[in-house]
Scaffold this motif. Structure first.
Motif, PDB file in Angstrom:
ATOM      1  N   PHE A  35       0.846  -1.192   0.000  1.00 54.52           N
ATOM      2  CA  PHE A  35       0.000   0.000   0.000  1.00 54.52           C
ATOM      3  C   PHE A  35       0.877   1.236   0.000  1.00 54.52           C
ATOM      4  N   LEU A  55      -3.854   3.507   0.290  1.00 52.03           N
ATOM      5  CA  LEU A  55      -4.328   2.896  -0.945  1.00 52.03           C
ATOM      6  C   LEU A  55      -3.572   1.607  -1.236  1.00 52.03           C
ATOM      7  N   LEU A  56      -4.322   0.527  -1.457  1.00 55.94           N
ATOM      8  CA  LEU A  56      -3.724  -0.765  -1.786  1.00 55.94           C
ATOM      9  C   LEU A  56      -3.263  -0.787  -3.244  1.00 55.94           C
ATOM     10  N   THR A  59      -6.523  -4.177  -4.888  1.00 56.05           N
ATOM     11  CA  THR A  59      -7.613  -4.476  -3.950  1.00 56.05           C
ATOM     12  C   THR A  59      -8.190  -5.877  -4.155  1.00 56.05           C
ATOM     13  N   TRP A  69      -6.632  -2.567   9.199  1.00 59.55           N
ATOM     14  CA  TRP A  69      -5.585  -1.546   9.104  1.00 59.55           C
ATOM     15  C   TRP A  69      -5.230  -1.084  10.514  1.00 59.55           C
ATOM     16  N   ASN A  82      -9.344   0.268   0.384  1.00 57.81           N
ATOM     17  CA  ASN A  82      -8.677   1.525   0.706  1.00 57.81           C
ATOM     18  C   ASN A  82      -9.394   2.243   1.841  1.00 57.81           C
ATOM     19  N   ASN A  84      -9.264   6.058   4.545  1.00 60.22           N
ATOM     20  CA  ASN A  84      -8.694   7.378   4.825  1.00 60.22           C
ATOM     21  C   ASN A  84      -8.752   7.606   6.330  1.00 60.22           C
TER      22      ASN A  84
END
Length: 310
Positions: A35, A55-56, A59, A69, A82, A84
């Motif tokens: 990522f 961001l991977l 995905t 995460w 993904n 944020n």
């Protein structure tokens, strides 16, 4: 051996091969999972309260899997895709992604806290040196929200001398002068006082006087070295940071204002730290295109034009 037993053995082998065909390639593909991190305000550093995007690279590798995460500060987000996130505090964090309770990839991130701009900072102000020499190119500039018209009077000609946000002026005679500025946002003009000294034409002294362009290019080279250095290379970071501080700021780097691409205000240390800690350097590179300072001696303002290559 009976036919039923042979059939059972064949079915078992077929199921075993099917399981291996499914899981072994997946495990191999999962090792390619990675990522990268992107920031939202495009000023090339990660800041407190800024929305960061994790961001991977693919995905599809995590579809149907349990993905967590870990943000490195105790927070975690469960999502097979993904995400944020906004960091509430500055610091250095280890961000990791775990698939099916196994850690697959990790990255270090540095989050900085920029100084808050108070209402006082939005007032129109003149920036310039307090002392210079006759014949020397002196830089004056102003800051303030909503300003689009400038009328500069440098006190030597008795008329308006310039009409731009940043100007270079050369006094012809020694003396004490009052620099006057009127803008479209001011009801009354503002002033800046400067003393101009006689210029002694001694060859040995003139040889020591460096041009503004040479100094700006030297600072540009040092900032580029900071941007190019790895996050783990603290030696290069401090070497170039201290070089600029010791040679050009009169050891008052904490008072320097950095303007990035004409619109982003940073202090000098936060800006350099942001250059050094920018994540995803293997996918992007900061190019320092241009550097401008207000004066060679003890500059207080650094205007940087830079770009991001991906």
């Amino acid at each position: 051996m009976s036919n039923k037993l042979k059939l059972a053995i064949l079915i078992f082998i077929a199921l075993l091969l099917l399981i291996l065909a499914i899981f072994i390639p997946y495990k191999s593909r999962l090792s390619n999972l990675d990522f990268y991190i992107s920031e939202s305000n495009n000023n090339y550093q990660f800041e407190v309260g800024e929305k960061l995007f994790f961001l991977l690279n693919d995905t599809t590798l995590v579809n149907g899997r349990d993905v967590v995460w870990h943000l490195g500060n105790g927070d975690s987000i469960v999502k097979a895709g993904n995400i944020n996130y906004k960091y509430p505090k500055k610091g250095k964090y280890l961000v990791s992604i775990a698939v099916n309770n196994k850690f697959i990839a990790s990255k270090k991130i540095g989050v900085v806290s920029l100084p808050k701009i108070s209402p006082r900072d939005s007032l129109v102000k003149i920036h310039g040196v307090d002392e210079g020499y006759a014949g020397e190119e002196l830089v004056f500039f102003t800051e303030g929200k909503g300003v689009n018209t400038w009328y500069w009077e440098f006190g030597e000609t008795g008329t308006v001398d310039a009409y731009e946000k940043q100007v270079i002026y050369r006094y012809t005679k020694p003396g004490d002068y009052r620099v006057k500025l009127q803008t479209n946002t001011l009801k009354y003009p503002i002033y800046h006082y400067i003393r101009i000294l006689p210029r002694f034409e001694k060859v040995e002294e003139l040889e020591k006087v460096d041009s503004l362009g040479v100094v700006q290019n030297d600072i540009k080279k040092r900032l580029q070295a900071i941007a190019d250095s790895k996050v783990t290379d603290r030696s290069t970071f401090y070497k170039n940071l201290n070089y600029i501080k010791n040679n050009y700021t009169c050891n008052q780097a904490e008072d320097i204002l950095v303007i990035v691409n004409g619109g982003r205000y940073n202090d000098f240390f936060s800006y350099c730290q942001g250059l050094h800690y920018l994540e995803n350097k293997r996918r992007s590179k900061i190019i320092i295109n241009k550097v401008e300072i207000d004066t060679i001696k003890c500059f207080k303002r650094l205007n940087v034009t830079q770009s991001l290559l991906r």
